[in-house]
Design a protein around this motif. Structure first.
Motif, PDB file in Angstrom:
ATOM      1  N   ARG A   1      52.361 -48.933 -28.397  1.00 59.18           N
ATOM      2  CA  ARG A   1      53.794 -49.036 -28.063  1.00 59.18           C
ATOM      3  C   ARG A   1      54.599 -49.637 -29.218  1.00 59.18           C
ATOM      4  O   ARG A   1      55.800 -49.463 -29.311  1.00 59.18           O
ATOM      5  N   ARG A   2      53.916 -50.393 -30.107  1.00 62.44           N
ATOM      6  CA  ARG A   2      54.631 -50.937 -31.271  1.00 62.44           C
ATOM      7  C   ARG A   2      54.136 -50.213 -32.534  1.00 62.44           C
ATOM      8  O   ARG A   2      53.440 -49.211 -32.462  1.00 62.44           O
TER       9      ARG A   2
ATOM     10  N   HIS B   1      27.434 -50.482 -31.126  1.00 63.98           N
ATOM     11  CA  HIS B   1      27.663 -51.743 -31.848  1.00 63.98           C
ATOM     12  C   HIS B   1      26.495 -52.717 -31.605  1.00 63.98           C
ATOM     13  O   HIS B   1      26.702 -53.832 -31.109  1.00 63.98           O
TER      14      HIS B   1
ATOM     15  N   GLY C   1      44.436 -53.850 -21.685  1.00 65.02           N
ATOM     16  CA  GLY C   1      43.955 -55.217 -21.517  1.00 65.02           C
ATOM     17  C   GLY C   1      43.223 -55.445 -20.205  1.00 65.02           C
ATOM     18  O   GLY C   1      43.417 -54.709 -19.225  1.00 65.02           O
TER      19      GLY C   1
ATOM     20  N   ILE D   1      26.672 -56.480 -32.774  1.00 65.97           N
ATOM     21  CA  ILE D   1      27.471 -57.427 -31.979  1.00 65.97           C
ATOM     22  C   ILE D   1      26.641 -57.924 -30.787  1.00 65.97           C
ATOM     23  O   ILE D   1      26.712 -59.081 -30.391  1.00 65.97           O
TER      24      ILE D   1
ATOM     25  N   ASP E   1      37.374 -48.451 -29.180  1.00 68.29           N
ATOM     26  CA  ASP E   1      36.009 -48.240 -28.666  1.00 68.29           C
ATOM     27  C   ASP E   1      35.934 -46.942 -27.855  1.00 68.29           C
ATOM     28  O   ASP E   1      35.049 -46.114 -28.062  1.00 68.29           O
TER      29      ASP E   1
ATOM     30  N   GLY F   1      47.243 -47.871 -25.570  1.00 66.27           N
ATOM     31  CA  GLY F   1      46.898 -49.219 -26.031  1.00 66.27           C
ATOM     32  C   GLY F   1      46.438 -49.183 -27.471  1.00 66.27           C
ATOM     33  O   GLY F   1      45.974 -48.148 -27.967  1.00 66.27           O
ATOM     34  N   ASN F   2      46.588 -50.308 -28.141  1.00 69.25           N
ATOM     35  CA  ASN F   2      46.241 -50.387 -29.557  1.00 69.25           C
ATOM     36  C   ASN F   2      45.334 -51.580 -29.834  1.00 69.25           C
ATOM     37  O   ASN F   2      45.436 -52.225 -30.877  1.00 69.25           O
ATOM     38  N   GLY F   3      44.440 -51.883 -28.886  1.00 72.51           N
ATOM     39  CA  GLY F   3      43.467 -52.954 -29.108  1.00 72.51           C
ATOM     40  C   GLY F   3      42.110 -52.368 -29.470  1.00 72.51           C
ATOM     41  O   GLY F   3      41.955 -51.143 -29.594  1.00 72.51           O
ATOM     42  N   ASN F   4      41.123 -53.230 -29.618  1.00 70.82           N
ATOM     43  CA  ASN F   4      39.783 -52.741 -29.972  1.00 70.82           C
ATOM     44  C   ASN F   4      39.128 -51.963 -28.839  1.00 70.82           C
ATOM     45  O   ASN F   4      38.284 -51.101 -29.093  1.00 70.82           O
ATOM     46  N   VAL F   5      39.527 -52.245 -27.597  1.00 69.81           N
ATOM     47  CA  VAL F   5      38.966 -51.453 -26.500  1.00 69.81           C
ATOM     48  C   VAL F   5      39.464 -50.010 -26.603  1.00 69.81           C
ATOM     49  O   VAL F   5      38.696 -49.061 -26.404  1.00 69.81           O
ATOM     50  N   ALA F   6      40.730 -49.832 -26.948  1.00 69.90           N
ATOM     51  CA  ALA F   6      41.273 -48.475 -27.123  1.00 69.90           C
ATOM     52  C   ALA F   6      40.460 -47.726 -28.191  1.00 69.90           C
ATOM     53  O   ALA F   6      40.095 -46.557 -28.017  1.00 69.90           O
TER      54      ALA F   6
ATOM     55  N   GLU G   1      37.024 -51.622 -37.099  1.00 67.93           N
ATOM     56  CA  GLU G   1      37.060 -50.640 -36.011  1.00 67.93           C
ATOM     57  C   GLU G   1      37.921 -49.431 -36.393  1.00 67.93           C
ATOM     58  O   GLU G   1      37.641 -48.307 -35.974  1.00 67.93           O
TER      59      GLU G   1
ATOM     60  N   GLU H   1      51.764 -53.862 -36.022  1.00 69.03           N
ATOM     61  CA  GLU H   1      51.667 -54.770 -34.865  1.00 69.03           C
ATOM     62  C   GLU H   1      50.415 -54.492 -34.033  1.00 69.03           C
ATOM     63  O   GLU H   1      50.191 -55.144 -33.012  1.00 69.03           O
TER      64      GLU H   1
ATOM     65  N   PRO I   1      53.944 -44.891 -22.697  1.00 70.09           N
ATOM     66  CA  PRO I   1      53.900 -43.921 -21.593  1.00 70.09           C
ATOM     67  C   PRO I   1      54.989 -44.287 -20.590  1.00 70.09           C
ATOM     68  O   PRO I   1      55.119 -45.463 -20.226  1.00 70.09           O
TER      69      PRO I   1
HETATM   70  P1  NAP Z   1      44.138 -56.353 -26.613  1.00 67.89           P
HETATM   71  O1  NAP Z   1      43.531 -56.614 -27.931  1.00 67.89           O
HETATM   72  O2  NAP Z   1      44.973 -57.423 -26.013  1.00 67.89           O
HETATM   73  O3  NAP Z   1      45.010 -55.013 -26.749  1.00 67.89           O
HETATM   74  C1  NAP Z   1      45.810 -54.562 -25.699  1.00 67.89           C
HETATM   75  C2  NAP Z   1      46.724 -53.477 -26.233  1.00 67.89           C
HETATM   76  O4  NAP Z   1      47.432 -52.931 -25.114  1.00 67.89           O
HETATM   77  C3  NAP Z   1      47.770 -53.971 -27.211  1.00 67.89           C
HETATM   78  O5  NAP Z   1      47.925 -53.019 -28.221  1.00 67.89           O
HETATM   79  C4  NAP Z   1      49.029 -54.068 -26.346  1.00 67.89           C
HETATM   80  O6  NAP Z   1      50.221 -53.883 -27.076  1.00 67.89           O
HETATM   81  C5  NAP Z   1      48.804 -52.883 -25.448  1.00 67.89           C
HETATM   82  N1  NAP Z   1      49.606 -52.946 -24.236  1.00 67.89           N
HETATM   83  C6  NAP Z   1      49.661 -53.940 -23.321  1.00 67.89           C
HETATM   84  N2  NAP Z   1      50.479 -53.608 -22.313  1.00 67.89           N
HETATM   85  C7  NAP Z   1      50.944 -52.375 -22.590  1.00 67.89           C
HETATM   86  C8  NAP Z   1      51.820 -51.490 -21.949  1.00 67.89           C
HETATM   87  N3  NAP Z   1      52.388 -51.809 -20.764  1.00 67.89           N
HETATM   88  N4  NAP Z   1      52.080 -50.293 -22.513  1.00 67.89           N
HETATM   89  C9  NAP Z   1      51.515 -49.963 -23.683  1.00 67.89           C
HETATM   90  N5  NAP Z   1      50.674 -50.749 -24.355  1.00 67.89           N
HETATM   91  C10 NAP Z   1      50.390 -51.942 -23.815  1.00 67.89           C
HETATM   92  O7  NAP Z   1      43.057 -56.027 -25.485  1.00 67.89           O
HETATM   93  P2  NAP Z   1      41.689 -55.179 -25.490  1.00 67.89           P
HETATM   94  O8  NAP Z   1      41.744 -54.017 -26.395  1.00 67.89           O
HETATM   95  O9  NAP Z   1      41.409 -54.972 -24.046  1.00 67.89           O
HETATM   96  O10 NAP Z   1      40.627 -56.200 -26.069  1.00 67.89           O
HETATM   97  C11 NAP Z   1      40.375 -57.470 -25.438  1.00 67.89           C
HETATM   98  C12 NAP Z   1      39.736 -58.412 -26.459  1.00 67.89           C
HETATM   99  O11 NAP Z   1      38.401 -58.000 -26.732  1.00 67.89           O
HETATM  100  C13 NAP Z   1      40.477 -58.414 -27.788  1.00 67.89           C
HETATM  101  O12 NAP Z   1      40.504 -59.707 -28.294  1.00 67.89           O
HETATM  102  C14 NAP Z   1      39.615 -57.505 -28.631  1.00 67.89           C
HETATM  103  O13 NAP Z   1      39.728 -57.720 -30.022  1.00 67.89           O
HETATM  104  C15 NAP Z   1      38.233 -57.829 -28.120  1.00 67.89           C
HETATM  105  N6  NAP Z   1      37.333 -56.693 -28.407  1.00 67.89           N
HETATM  106  C16 NAP Z   1      36.698 -56.698 -29.607  1.00 67.89           C
HETATM  107  C17 NAP Z   1      35.889 -55.628 -29.939  1.00 67.89           C
HETATM  108  C18 NAP Z   1      35.218 -55.619 -31.280  1.00 67.89           C
HETATM  109  O14 NAP Z   1      35.176 -56.642 -31.944  1.00 67.89           O
HETATM  110  N7  NAP Z   1      34.703 -54.499 -31.732  1.00 67.89           N
HETATM  111  C19 NAP Z   1      35.721 -54.556 -29.074  1.00 67.89           C
HETATM  112  C20 NAP Z   1      36.402 -54.570 -27.858  1.00 67.89           C
HETATM  113  C21 NAP Z   1      37.217 -55.653 -27.531  1.00 67.89           C
HETATM  114  P3  NAP Z   1      51.125 -55.118 -27.537  1.00 67.89           P
HETATM  115  O15 NAP Z   1      50.447 -55.716 -28.725  1.00 67.89           O
HETATM  116  O16 NAP Z   1      52.423 -54.486 -27.847  1.00 67.89           O
HETATM  117  O17 NAP Z   1      51.170 -56.077 -26.384  1.00 67.89           O
END
Ligand code: NAP
Length: 447
Positions: free
Chosen positions: A196-197, A54, A318, A57, A158, A151-156, A208, A201, A270
């Protein structure tokens, strides 16, 4: 004008640089900024978090470099606040201290087997492939058939993308050489990403989602049932609607044989990570959605169970903040407690970025956050005169305490060495991934 105010900014990531830029741009007050960083290198997660594929970025670092070149800015790298210098020592020497220390550790899942070898925090894995010195020596075994990313965030996404990209494509990036070698030996055939959702969600963003196939060439599998149309979809946030559209395109594809696969699974948590000496499987519990506010329902365990064999589990649920010695810390939320950026119970201390609001948002989110904090700081200063601590005296104290500190000229030498090493390989840079290597490249201490 009540003299030049001296502000210490602790942490050289995006929030730190946005705070520094806002302080240096003030019209009514003249401020000089000393930035402290525990690594010998600046840019925080822009260097050690943003994925190597990336580069766009990462280009925000050019903006940070402009701030660093300001005549009233100094960089003191390789100094850990709380260890090499204390919070009290900074408070004594500056008109204000702004903590922009981010969220350096990972959130825990809290399930049995989480600490088995082969169960890994994505925070560590990301640091490792990005050449963060704290993770250089970590060994990751990718000679397994299946990886599960929780996990379902952007780190997952990545980490799923990096695991699924042909290594020759990554070879033209600034990925850490050691990580590239290990990825070349990877035998991973499938990466399963578990949310998990539901798909609506998910915390990831649409670019990404699309990159998963575009940048890896892998087949992305989505169960059509997980993205079936529902009533009320038009009320979802725009990003969720776009995500659904992109996921439906994957769901509509005919299955292909061979090649790497990325499977996106939803409504699964999990509940256990199994294995004797190392990870062998993940037990997933099936969830349904319940209650919560509109667009933000909770995942509830239905009791259904499924076992997926896997040799690697990446926990991408996270980041989490860490306490800084002597500075208030909210253990539950993992942040420095504050009111509009002013540290609760602090003494002319402020906070911005992930340490203030938790680990969320894109890089630009930290700009608004830092500007808000600087606004609070300026209002507090009012017409209080600057304390007038001599900048040279402070630097002499720091150099005596930390003779090997890396200043801007040291960072310029590191940067030049890395870029030079990258040139013959057509790469932006070859990262130096150890503290010793970085210190050596920074060159002799200049006083
Ligand atoms: P995040 O966006 O907060 O995602 C965390 C994920 O983990 C969510 O899907 C959450 O689900 C899940 N989760 C949390 N606790 C859990 C559990 N006990 N069991 C199962 N799933 C669980 O965090 P992140 O991916 O670490 O990213 C951090 C920030 O950096 C975010 O704002 C992200 O957008 C940003 N980032 C951006 C980029 C990019 O722009 N390319 C790249 C990397 C990171 P729930 O929604 O159900 O809580």
């Amino acid at each position: 004008m009540s003299g030049t105010y001296a502000v210490a900014v602790v942490g050289a990531g995006p929030a730190g640089f946005f705070a520094a830029a806002a302080l240096l741009a003030l019209k009514e007050q003249e401020v000089r900024v000393d930035m402290f960083e525990r690594l010998p290198t600046p840019w925080g997660l822009v260097r050690a978090g943003v994925a190597p594929d990336h580069p766009k970025i990462k280009s925000v670092s050019a903006q940070f470099a402009k701030t660093a070149a300001h005549e009233r800015f100094r960089f003191f790298g390789d100094i850990e606040v709380g260890t090499d210098v204390t919070r009290d020592e900074l408070v004594d020497r500056y008109d204000a201290v702004v903590y922009t220390v981010g969220a350096p550790t990972d959130r825990r899942l809290g399930v049995p087997g989480e600490d088995l070898p082969g169960s890994v925090a994505a925070v560590d894995f990301v640091g490792w492939y990005n050449g963060h010195p704290d993770f250089h020596d970590r060994g990751f075994d990718l000679e397994v058939r299946r990886a599960v990313v929780i996990g379902n965030g952007n780190v997952a996404l990545d980490v799923a993308r990096i695991l699924s990209t042909p290594p020759q494509r990554l070879a033209s990036t600034d990925i850490a050489d050691r990580a590239l070698d290990v990825l070349r030996r990877s035998t991973i055939e499938e990466v399963v990403v578990v949310g998990r959702r539901g798909a609506a969600e998910a915390a990831f963003t649409t670019a990404e989602v699309r990159e998963l196939a575009e940048m890896t060439g892998a087949t992305v599998q989505v169960d059509p049932a997980d993205v079936a149309a529902t009533d009320g979809e038009a009320d979802l946030p725009v990003v969720a609607q776009r995500n659904l559209q992109a996921l439906r395109e994957y769901a509509a594809q005919a299955p292909t044989a061979g090649g790497r696969r990325i499977s996106l699974r939803f409504l699964r948590s999990p509940v256990e990570i199994r294995g004797v000496d190392r990870v062998e499987a993940v037990v997933l519990g099936a969830n349904r959605l319940e209650g919560g506010s509109a667009g933000n329902p909770r995942a509830v365990d239905t009791g259904g169970r499924e076992v997926i064999e896997a040799g690697l589990v990446l926990r991408a649920v996270g980041y989490r903040g860490a306490a800084l010695s002597g500075v208030p810390f909210d253990e539950r939320r993992g942040v420095i407690p504050n009111t509009a950026g002013r540290v609760d119970g602090g003494n002319r201390e402020y906070v911005a970025g992930w340490a203030k609001r938790g680990p969320s948002g894109i890089i630009g989110t930290n700009k608004r956050c830092a500007v808000d904090t600087v606004r609070t700081l300026v209002a507090d200063i009012g017409d209080r005169p600057a304390r007038g601590v001599d900048a040279d005296v402070v630097e002499a104290w720091l150099r005596e305490r930390c003779p090997e500190l890396v200043d801007l000229s040291g960072w310029a030498a590191i940067d030049a060495a890395e870029c030079r090493a990258g040139e013959p390989q057509g790469r932006p840079r070859v990262k130096l991934c150890t503290r010793d290597g970085l210190r050596a490249a920074a060159g002799p201490v200049r006083v």
